[in-house]
Motif scaffolding. Structure first.
Motif, mmCIF file in Angstrom:
data_model
loop_
_atom_site.group_PDB
_atom_site.id
_atom_site.type_symbol
_atom_site.label_atom_id
_atom_site.label_comp_id
_atom_site.label_asym_id
_atom_site.label_seq_id
_atom_site.Cartn_x
_atom_site.Cartn_y
_atom_site.Cartn_z
ATOM 1 N N LEU A 218 0.805 -1.078 0.071
ATOM 2 C CA LEU A 218 -0.068 -0.007 0.110
ATOM 3 C C LEU A 218 0.853 1.311 0.229
ATOM 4 O O LEU A 218 1.685 1.369 0.810
ATOM 5 N N ASP A 219 0.357 2.142 -0.786
ATOM 6 C CA ASP A 219 0.803 3.619 -0.637
ATOM 7 C C ASP A 219 0.039 4.548 0.227
ATOM 8 O O ASP A 219 0.653 5.450 0.740
ATOM 9 N N VAL A 220 -0.929 4.117 0.333
ATOM 10 C CA VAL A 220 -2.002 4.994 1.169
ATOM 11 C C VAL A 220 -2.665 3.866 2.177
ATOM 12 O O VAL A 220 -3.192 3.061 1.564
ATOM 13 N N VAL A 221 -2.709 4.192 3.476
ATOM 14 C CA VAL A 221 -3.460 3.114 4.461
ATOM 15 C C VAL A 221 -4.721 4.076 4.879
ATOM 16 O O VAL A 221 -4.356 5.079 5.767
ATOM 17 N N TYR A 222 -5.684 4.063 4.218
ATOM 18 C CA TYR A 222 -6.944 5.027 4.582
ATOM 19 C C TYR A 222 -7.839 4.213 5.524
ATOM 20 O O TYR A 222 -8.392 3.089 5.314
ATOM 21 N N VAL A 223 -7.714 4.526 6.982
ATOM 22 C CA VAL A 223 -8.363 3.831 7.972
ATOM 23 C C VAL A 223 -9.760 4.614 8.314
ATOM 24 O O VAL A 223 -9.792 5.739 8.285
ATOM 25 N N THR A 224 -10.603 3.874 8.723
ATOM 26 C CA THR A 224 -12.009 4.429 9.074
ATOM 27 C C THR A 224 -12.583 3.916 10.558
ATOM 28 O O THR A 224 -11.917 2.805 11.029
ATOM 29 N N ARG A 225 -13.482 4.585 10.833
ATOM 30 C CA ARG A 225 -14.084 4.383 12.148
ATOM 31 C C ARG A 225 -15.179 3.225 12.170
ATOM 32 O O ARG A 225 -15.890 3.522 11.297
ATOM 33 N N VAL A 226 -15.207 2.287 12.987
ATOM 34 C CA VAL A 226 -16.494 1.715 12.995
ATOM 35 C C VAL A 226 -17.698 2.452 13.369
ATOM 36 O O VAL A 226 -17.465 3.250 14.618
ATOM 37 N N GLN A 227 -18.724 2.567 12.777
ATOM 38 C CA GLN A 227 -19.647 3.550 12.802
ATOM 39 C C GLN A 227 -20.963 3.133 13.666
ATOM 40 O O GLN A 227 -21.920 2.645 13.196
ATOM 41 N N ARG A 228 -20.646 3.063 14.704
ATOM 42 C CA ARG A 228 -21.432 2.474 15.980
ATOM 43 C C ARG A 228 -22.697 3.003 15.825
ATOM 44 O O ARG A 228 -23.841 2.125 16.020
ATOM 45 N N GLU A 229 -23.229 4.347 15.534
ATOM 46 C CA GLU A 229 -24.349 4.681 15.339
ATOM 47 C C GLU A 229 -25.360 4.184 14.305
ATOM 48 O O GLU A 229 -26.431 4.181 14.436
ATOM 49 N N ARG A 230 -24.514 3.480 13.377
ATOM 50 C CA ARG A 230 -25.482 2.814 12.464
ATOM 51 C C ARG A 230 -25.681 1.484 12.517
ATOM 52 O O ARG A 230 -26.227 0.711 11.788
ATOM 53 N N PHE A 231 -25.206 0.695 13.537
ATOM 54 C CA PHE A 231 -25.458 -0.604 14.160
ATOM 55 C C PHE A 231 -26.699 -0.983 14.606
ATOM 56 O O PHE A 231 -26.972 -0.362 15.661
ATOM 57 N N PRO A 232 -27.479 -1.838 13.776
ATOM 58 C CA PRO A 232 -28.603 -2.266 14.479
ATOM 59 C C PRO A 232 -28.599 -2.888 15.796
ATOM 60 O O PRO A 232 -29.523 -2.930 16.377
ATOM 61 N N ASP A 233 -27.571 -3.515 16.037
ATOM 62 C CA ASP A 233 -27.281 -4.463 17.161
ATOM 63 C C ASP A 233 -25.813 -3.985 17.680
ATOM 64 O O ASP A 233 -24.911 -4.172 17.136
ATOM 65 N N SER A 234 -25.927 -3.515 19.195
ATOM 66 C CA SER A 234 -25.104 -3.017 19.687
ATOM 67 C C SER A 234 -23.940 -4.300 20.044
ATOM 68 O O SER A 234 -22.687 -4.063 20.405
ATOM 69 N N GLU A 235 -24.594 -5.476 20.270
ATOM 70 C CA GLU A 235 -23.502 -6.508 20.419
ATOM 71 C C GLU A 235 -22.568 -6.954 19.375
ATOM 72 O O GLU A 235 -21.353 -7.197 19.433
ATOM 73 N N GLU A 236 -23.055 -6.542 18.031
ATOM 74 C CA GLU A 236 -22.493 -6.717 17.032
ATOM 75 C C GLU A 236 -21.159 -5.824 16.745
ATOM 76 O O GLU A 236 -20.021 -6.010 16.649
ATOM 77 N N TYR A 237 -21.557 -4.583 17.193
ATOM 78 C CA TYR A 237 -20.726 -3.519 17.387
ATOM 79 C C TYR A 237 -19.447 -3.813 18.328
ATOM 80 O O TYR A 237 -18.372 -3.730 17.836
ATOM 81 N N GLN A 238 -19.861 -4.424 19.465
ATOM 82 C CA GLN A 238 -18.668 -4.853 20.422
ATOM 83 C C GLN A 238 -17.887 -5.709 19.741
ATOM 84 O O GLN A 238 -16.700 -5.892 20.079
#
Ligand code: NCD
Length: 306
Positions: A218-238
């Motif tokens: 990779l020349d660019v590593v573009y990292v993103t946040r896990v979008q907690r607010e869009r998860f229908p299930d908070s366990e899946e987020y965890q």
């Protein structure tokens, strides 16, 4: 571009993107007095129905830097949305008070809808999980500035590819260039196939769950946040949060000159020890957000602009 809406990065194409990059560079080289005349007497309205730090503030700072003013609603709970006013009416009213409007809203299609009811240009400041075009403009501008070019780059996009709207705008923007893209995510956060159906025809896309497997390409590593607010299930987020952490150990495996980017906010997906290394370009990327937004506003609003 004068008077145009910016709803999807697809509306810009390569030519539009490069026009904004060139305007960004042109403004940077201008004497301050000349810069402050670009949008003098113009106002920017904003309606934000979701939290924001950089997008809203960088638009305000950008507008001030080209001599304009801004007004708007940063927290819809303090507006008449709370009384049940419709988005259409709020947009109509804002378009009477200001010369252009930036909208952030949790629904896909919200900006396109706003553009239909507004008499003024509408800029999408983030619509649902769909798009965030001005983020992609600053992302590509940053790649071009830091790496000298976009064509020929290999870009890794890491993290929440399912819900991250910046990812979709970034892919659509990169689709105008000759790049290779590695998509890295947990299985449950893979890219939405229906949203990249067209891009696949234009972009060399590889998908994997392991950053370690492609990091040295990779020349660019573009990292993103896990979008907690869009998860229908908070366990899946965890379950999936913290799937990828870019630390100094990862940096050692990267190519010489490779850079780390992130649209921000960052939680723990990039460790803070990376911040002081030359690879860390995410704060510069945020600074470029203000610069590229100023250029976009100048192109949309300025009298007699290019
Ligand atoms: C992004 C967004 O709102 O989509 N934020 C931003 O504008 N830089 C990314 C995010 O919230 O993770």
């Amino acid at each position: 571009m004068r008077g145009s809406d910016v709803i999807s990065v697809r509306d810009l194409g390569r030519e539009g993107l490069e026009r904004v990059f060139a305007e960004t560079d042109r403004i940077a080289a201008m004497p301050e007095a000349e810069r402050r005349r670009l949008c003098a007497g113009r106002s920017l309205g904003y309606l934000f129905f979701e939290p924001s730090t950089r997008t809203r503030l960088s638009f305000e700072a950008a507008m001030a830097s080209v001599g304009g003013t801004s007004l708007g609603i940063a927290d819809s709970a303090t507006s008449s949305a709370q009384k049940g006013e419709s988005l259409a009416d709020m947009v109509r009213i804002m378009s009477m008070y200001t010369d252009a409007l930036v909208l952030r809203h949790p629904l896909d299609g919200s900006s396109r809808f706003a553009a239909e009811v507004s008499d003024r240009p509408v800029i999408n400041g983030g619509s649902g999980t769909e798009e965030h075009p001005t983020q992609a403009i600053q992302d590509l501008y940053t790649m071009r500035r830091e790496r000298g070019r976009i064509d020929g780059l290999t870009v890794g996009i890491v993290g929440d590819l399912k819900y991250g709207r910046t990812v979709y705008s970034l892919l659509h923007a990169l689709g105008n260039y000759d790049v290779k893209v590695h998509l890295v995510s947990p299985e449950s956060l893979r890219i939405r196939p229906e949203s990249v159906y067209e891009i696949r025809k234009r972009l060399d896309l590889a998908e994997s769950t392991s950053l370690g497997d492609c990091i040295d390409e990779l020349d660019v590593v573009y990292v993103t946040r896990v979008q907690r607010e869009r998860f229908p299930d908070s366990e899946e987020y965890q379950r999936v949060r913290g799937s990828y952490v870019v630390g100094t150990d990862m940096l050692q495996k990267m190519r010489r000159g490779a850079i780390v980017m992130h649209p921000l906010p960052r939680l723990d997906e990039i460790s803070t020890e990376v911040d002081s290394t030359p690879a860390a370009r995410y704060f510069e990327q945020a600074r470029n957000g203000m610069r590229t937004r100023a250029a976009l506003l100048a192109l949309i609003l300025a009298d007699g602009g290019p």
